[in-house]
Write a protein that holds these residues in place. Structure first.
Motif, PDB file in Angstrom:
ATOM      1  N   LYS A   1      19.569  -6.195  58.948  1.00 55.54           N
ATOM      2  CA  LYS A   1      19.057  -5.238  59.924  1.00 55.54           C
ATOM      3  C   LYS A   1      20.054  -4.100  60.088  1.00 55.54           C
TER       4      LYS A   1
ATOM      5  N   ASP B   1      15.922  -0.167  62.624  1.00 53.74           N
ATOM      6  CA  ASP B   1      14.786  -1.026  62.940  1.00 53.74           C
ATOM      7  C   ASP B   1      13.590  -0.259  63.486  1.00 53.74           C
ATOM      8  N   ASP B   2      13.820   0.961  63.987  1.00 52.52           N
ATOM      9  CA  ASP B   2      12.690   1.747  64.498  1.00 52.52           C
ATOM     10  C   ASP B   2      12.113   2.692  63.442  1.00 52.52           C
TER      11      ASP B   2
ATOM     12  N   CYS C   1       9.605   0.163  58.626  1.00 54.65           N
ATOM     13  CA  CYS C   1      10.075  -1.180  58.953  1.00 54.65           C
ATOM     14  C   CYS C   1       8.891  -2.051  59.380  1.00 54.65           C
TER      15      CYS C   1
ATOM     16  N   ALA D   1       9.218  -5.343  60.337  1.00 58.96           N
ATOM     17  CA  ALA D   1       9.738  -6.565  60.957  1.00 58.96           C
ATOM     18  C   ALA D   1       8.794  -7.127  62.012  1.00 58.96           C
TER      19      ALA D   1
ATOM     20  N   ASN E   1      17.175  -3.981  68.637  1.00 55.06           N
ATOM     21  CA  ASN E   1      17.140  -3.168  67.421  1.00 55.06           C
ATOM     22  C   ASN E   1      18.551  -2.880  66.917  1.00 55.06           C
TER      23      ASN E   1
END
Length: 565
Positions: free
Chosen positions: A250, A255-256, A260, A262, A409
């Motif tokens: 990560k 992560d945003d 992504c 996830a 995140n």
């Protein structure tokens, strides 16, 4: 080198010289017979020694230091019991692919080989072999440089791993002429050479990827270790490929990021027709690439530095064996000539699933119930950490690990550190110490109360070295939860129950650290902010509902239950 008037040195001083020549800056360990003076001599030449309360934590610190620096982390232990305590961390480093060298003093060979019973006598090298990538013993001072070089090369080359280096007591005290000793020292050249894949392998991967209608890239911690940050980013973004980051990967891309996936993990695994493994292995963390969670017709492209990893669980249609930077560089050059087709419908379907799951998560995070649950507490933590995107996050536990991974995140690579491939508990304080020492930046450790117990005494180490570590203990009075009942009648707590109402914050006060007890999201938010800003050792006892928690977190299916009541 320390010498006397006769111009002699000994194995202990020569070992320190070899470590210094090979760029070792820090040793993590626990001293005692026969290595105490080795640590002292290391300090005298400018190598920092961080002394721990338990060898397993020292080994964990060395292991994660290797991951963070791409240099072997060094763990120093005493013989026999100390060696065995460090061995768990060495084995974990090998499984995780972290370069680490455990250096242990050991008994004289003549007594061990005849099993005559020496002080802490144990055949350490042969015990270490099954758990390490390599194991070596140094019996003569003139072989020290060779032993260190072999250990470094074994730890770094190919898939990194743990190496055991055995120093006999007799060797450490053996004298040698200083000028002869100096001539033996050297530094290994290119211990982790570049490994470029074949052109044919690259072309095969591109041919398969060109046919994909639902591609997915899975990024593993091997990609994070490789430092192929730009190549991974360009491969994903330039080709509009959705990606699923494994836990310690990560932050390679934030992560945003729109690509992504996830928060749509189940959906993409069940529907992807072509999966690109970038430094990720098809082990239990990915359900071995098969089963009901996976599209049964999926085809795999696997990038890995170790050819023996290919086909380990599923047939790999397009293996690309080589270091990730070289492999992706070749892929990117070829893709300039023939861009991949775009998969707009696939991306739209992923976004729809992400949006729906984000709404469900937002509802969980909005809970105002007291005592706090995992999600309301993590919402408070997340709100703080959004202001500190460049600090280290160490995380362990069962529910604490799973929920933190899903809520917090990450925006930069190699800042999330957790239990990795084996899923072992007890890494928290060792990882936190090494991150603070190596990275020279603040650390936040989010710990389950049970997981914290494995290495909690290392808060004394954190305080002794005045490290900027803030620990948040999610305290629900138990392993998984604190409400289980004893099925018998003897009055003991249940197997999963810990001390009710424990105040973990009081522990750090004993060593001069800062303590907080947080029972509401506001208290947790304020305490975490103060801990980070202070730059001082801090522990927050975060009180959460004893009834929350699922046995084994997300992997309860691996825990067999008795069918007999």
């Amino acid at each position: 080198m320390t010498t006397d008037e006769k111009n002699i040195t000994d194995g202990m001083h020569l070992m320190v010289d070899a470590l210094k020549m090979n760029g070792v800056e820090t040793i993590y360990g626990v001293v005692g017979i026969p290595v105490t003076d080795l640590a002292r001599h290391a300090q005298s030449v400018g190598i920092r020694y961080i002394g721990f309360r338990h060898e397993q934590s020292a080994g964990n610190a060395a292991a994660i230091s290797g991951f963070l620096t791409k240099k072997p982390g060094i763990c120093l232990t005493v013989s026999a019991p100390g060696f065995l305590n460090g061995l768990t961390a060495l084995a974990c480093a090998t499984i995780n692919g972290f370069p680490m060298i455990q250096i242990s003093g050991s008994s004289d060979r003549n007594i061990i080989d005849l099993q005559q019973g020496d002080y802490e006598g144990l055949d350490q090298m042969n015990i270490a072999k099954p758990f390490a990538k390599a194991a070596y013993r140094i019996n003569r001072p003139e072989d020290i440089a060779t032993g260190v070089a072999r250990a470094i090369r074994a730890a770094l080359s190919g898939r990194p791993g743990g190496v055991y280096l055995d120093l006999t007591t007799a060797m450490l005290s053996t004298t040698i002429e200083a000028d002869i000793a100096q001539k033996t020292l050297f530094t290994p050249i290119d211990p982790a050479p570049q490994q470029t894949p074949s052109q044919k392998a690259v072309e095969r991967a591109i041919a398969l990827l060109s046919q994909a209608k639902k591609p997915l890239a899975i990024i593993g911690k091997g990609a994070a270790y490789s430092r192929a940050d730009e190549e991974v980013k360009n491969f994903i973004v330039n080709n509009n490929i959705p990606y699923l980051p494994m836990s310690m990967a990560k932050g390679l891309l934030p992560d945003d990021h729109a690509l992504c996936a996830a928060s749509a993990r189940g959906f993409v695994l069940a529907n992807a027709d072509t999966v690109i493994l970038l430094g990720a292995r098809l082990n239990w963390l990915l359900e071995h690439g098969k089963g009901k969670k996976w599209n049964p017709d999926v085809k795999f492209i696997q990038f890995d530095i170790d050819a023996t990893e290919i086909d380990s669980n599923r047939p790999i249609a397009a293996p690309v064996v080589g270091d990730l930077s070289s492999s992706l560089a070749l892929m990117l050059e070829e893709l300039k000539k023939k861009p991949l087709p775009q998969c707009a419908e696939w991306l739209a379907a992923i976004k729809k699933t992400k949006d729906a799951n984000a709404a469900k998560m937002a509802e969980k995070l909005s809970s105002t119930a007291l005592p706090m649950n995992y999600f309301s507490a993590l919402k408070a933590v997340s709100d703080v950490l959004e202001k500190y995107k460049d600090i280290y996050l160490v995380n362990e536990g069962a529910n604490t690990l799973d929920n933190t991974r899903n809520v917090i995140n990450m925006y930069h690579p190699r800042l999330r550190l957790d239990c990795g491939t084996w899923g072992v508990m007890g890494i928290g304080m060792g990882y936190s110490i090494a991150a603070a020492v190596t990275g020279k930046r603040p650390v936040v450790a989010i710990e389950g109360d049970s997981a914290f117990g494995f290495s909690g005494m290392e808060i004394e180490t954190i305080c002794r070295y005045k490290l900027p570590v803030t620990i948040v203990v999610f305290n629900n009075n138990g392993i998984y939860r604190g409400t289980d009942k004893n099925l018998g009648c003897d009055g003991d707590p249940s197997p999963t129950t810990l001390t009710i109402g424990a105040r973990y914050d009081k522990m750090i006060e004993a060593f001069g650290g800062t303590a907080f007890n947080a029972g509401t999201p506001e208290e947790l938010h304020n305490a975490l902010s103060k801990g980070i800003e202070s730059g001082k050792p801090t522990l927050i006892n975060c009180v959460i509902d004893p009834a929350v928690g699922v046995e084994s977190g997300h992997i309860g299916n691996l825990n067999p239950k008795s069918c007999v009541k």
